[in-house]
Design a protein around this motif. Structure first.
Motif, PDB file in Angstrom:
ATOM      1  N   GLY A 141      60.671  40.672  12.014  1.00  0.00           N
ATOM      2  CA  GLY A 141      59.407  39.978  12.247  1.00  0.00           C
ATOM      3  C   GLY A 141      59.141  39.799  13.734  1.00  0.00           C
ATOM      4  O   GLY A 141      58.042  40.104  14.221  1.00  0.00           O
ATOM      5  N   TYR A 142      60.146  39.351  14.460  1.00  0.00           N
ATOM      6  CA  TYR A 142      60.011  39.183  15.911  1.00  0.00           C
ATOM      7  C   TYR A 142      59.635  40.498  16.572  1.00  0.00           C
ATOM      8  O   TYR A 142      58.730  40.561  17.419  1.00  0.00           O
ATOM      9  CB  TYR A 142      61.316  38.643  16.497  1.00  0.00           C
ATOM     10  N   LEU A 175      58.253  43.353  15.304  1.00  0.00           N
ATOM     11  CA  LEU A 175      56.898  43.833  14.975  1.00  0.00           C
ATOM     12  C   LEU A 175      55.829  42.963  15.626  1.00  0.00           C
ATOM     13  O   LEU A 175      54.855  43.467  16.184  1.00  0.00           O
ATOM     14  CB  LEU A 175      56.704  43.829  13.456  1.00  0.00           C
ATOM     15  N   GLY A 176      56.014  41.646  15.555  1.00  0.00           N
ATOM     16  CA  GLY A 176      55.005  40.737  16.085  1.00  0.00           C
ATOM     17  C   GLY A 176      54.851  40.842  17.590  1.00  0.00           C
ATOM     18  O   GLY A 176      53.723  40.866  18.109  1.00  0.00           O
ATOM     19  N   THR A 177      55.969  40.910  18.312  1.00  0.00           N
ATOM     20  CA  THR A 177      55.863  40.994  19.774  1.00  0.00           C
ATOM     21  C   THR A 177      55.301  42.345  20.214  1.00  0.00           C
ATOM     22  O   THR A 177      54.585  42.422  21.217  1.00  0.00           O
ATOM     23  CB  THR A 177      57.215  40.742  20.457  1.00  0.00           C
TER      24      THR A 177
END
Lengths: 180, 180
Positions: B141-142, B144-146
């Motif tokens: 998640g970190y 992909l999101g960043t």
DNA sequence: ACCTGAACACCGTTCAAGT
DNA sequence: ACCTGAACACCGTTCAAGT
């Protein structure tokens, strides 16, 4: 004789109607013609309120969903961020159809106010400017990325008994422990 | 007389050409007709190799970019994850035009092998099944999101002197400290 | 000022036909 | 088997015209 009066076409009504269409049918089914039908108007009437057409409409949708700054207040910083993150996550999941837009190059400033509000809160809590910038970026990245992953998982339905909310909270606690 | 022979149309050539088109011009300019032009073929010829048309093409593109499992090996778990994450991030940034697709409901299993490989590694490192699941989800998640945030920031160019790689590493170290 | 109707260039896809 | 050409329904958008 009284005619059935249609409410006047406004930018707000257009955006609400578009969001309702996306939530119900998906981004791919949002077309100017279908949006016009939903508003009981010809598609071309929309251009009078949004002169830049569909591109401008999509920008408005991104701004509407992605703008969600931490509200002012007092209390423990981690608690405030935990509450805020949960609310933001709910909002994004509710309008999951606009996530592809948020991730796109369009309207690049849309997330800035939100990220900045987290950064400001971390500064208030005593972090340095650099630490606050990294922390805000980490938290926002985690939030956006896991929402995307959760949405895909939900669509796949392979393992239906995953506690997604609990998993989000667990990961969030780990991140809050390091940034706040 | 020797005629200039065009290489035979294959699924691989179609996907490579589509990726090249997206990297250069963006997802919005990928059309079956333009893709046909790039391959020196009529658009309809593509359907012979991808019977389900554009939808199938997009699924293939997601699989191509998003599949990036942790390679087998030995050594410190955090070091292995740090190296892998950097490589995956580079790959996603290089093909940033497909990010909207990865975030979409399409091809929901595309990220599963990648996530599973991280989860397996965390299990090997002695974490419980639940901890490994949360850790893999948090890290993915970190990441992909960043990547999504960085791409938007890069497009905006408001503050051109941000050390995005360093910021990613700093946030990553914090996450690795809590999950691995 | 606000909305409509016709038109234009483009899109994904089908289907019969060519080789 | 592999590719083409014409056709269909749909799209975003323009522009002149109506009220």
């Amino acid at each position: 004789m009284i005619m059935s009066q249609r409410p006047p076409l406004t930018r707000e009504r257009i955006i609400e109607s578009a969001l309702h269409l996306i939530d119900g049918q998906g981004l791919g089914r949002l077309t100017m013609r279908r949006l016009g039908d939903a508003l009981e108007v010809e598609a071309m009437a929309i251009y009078h309120h949004l002169p830049h057409g569909k591109e401008q409409l999509l920008e408005q949708l991104i701004a509407y969903v992605a703008a969600h700054p931490v509200p002012p207040g007092a209390g423990d910083v981690r608690d405030r961020l935990r509450t805020w993150a949960g609310g933001y996550r709910d909002r994004l999941l509710q309008h999951i159809g606009v996530m592809p837009l948020i991730v796109t190059r369009r309207n690049p400033g849309a997330l800035m106010a939100t990220t900045q509000s987290v950064q400001d809160l971390l500064r208030t809590a005593g972090r340095t400017e650099a630490e606050a910038a990294i922390g805000a970026h980490t938290l926002l990245g985690y939030l956006l990325g896991t929402v995307a992953l959760d949405a895909r998982e939900q669509a796949a339905e392979t393992a239906p008994d995953v506690d997604r909310d609990g998993r989000f909270q667990a990961g969030l606690d780990g991140i809050l422990a390091t940034i706040a």
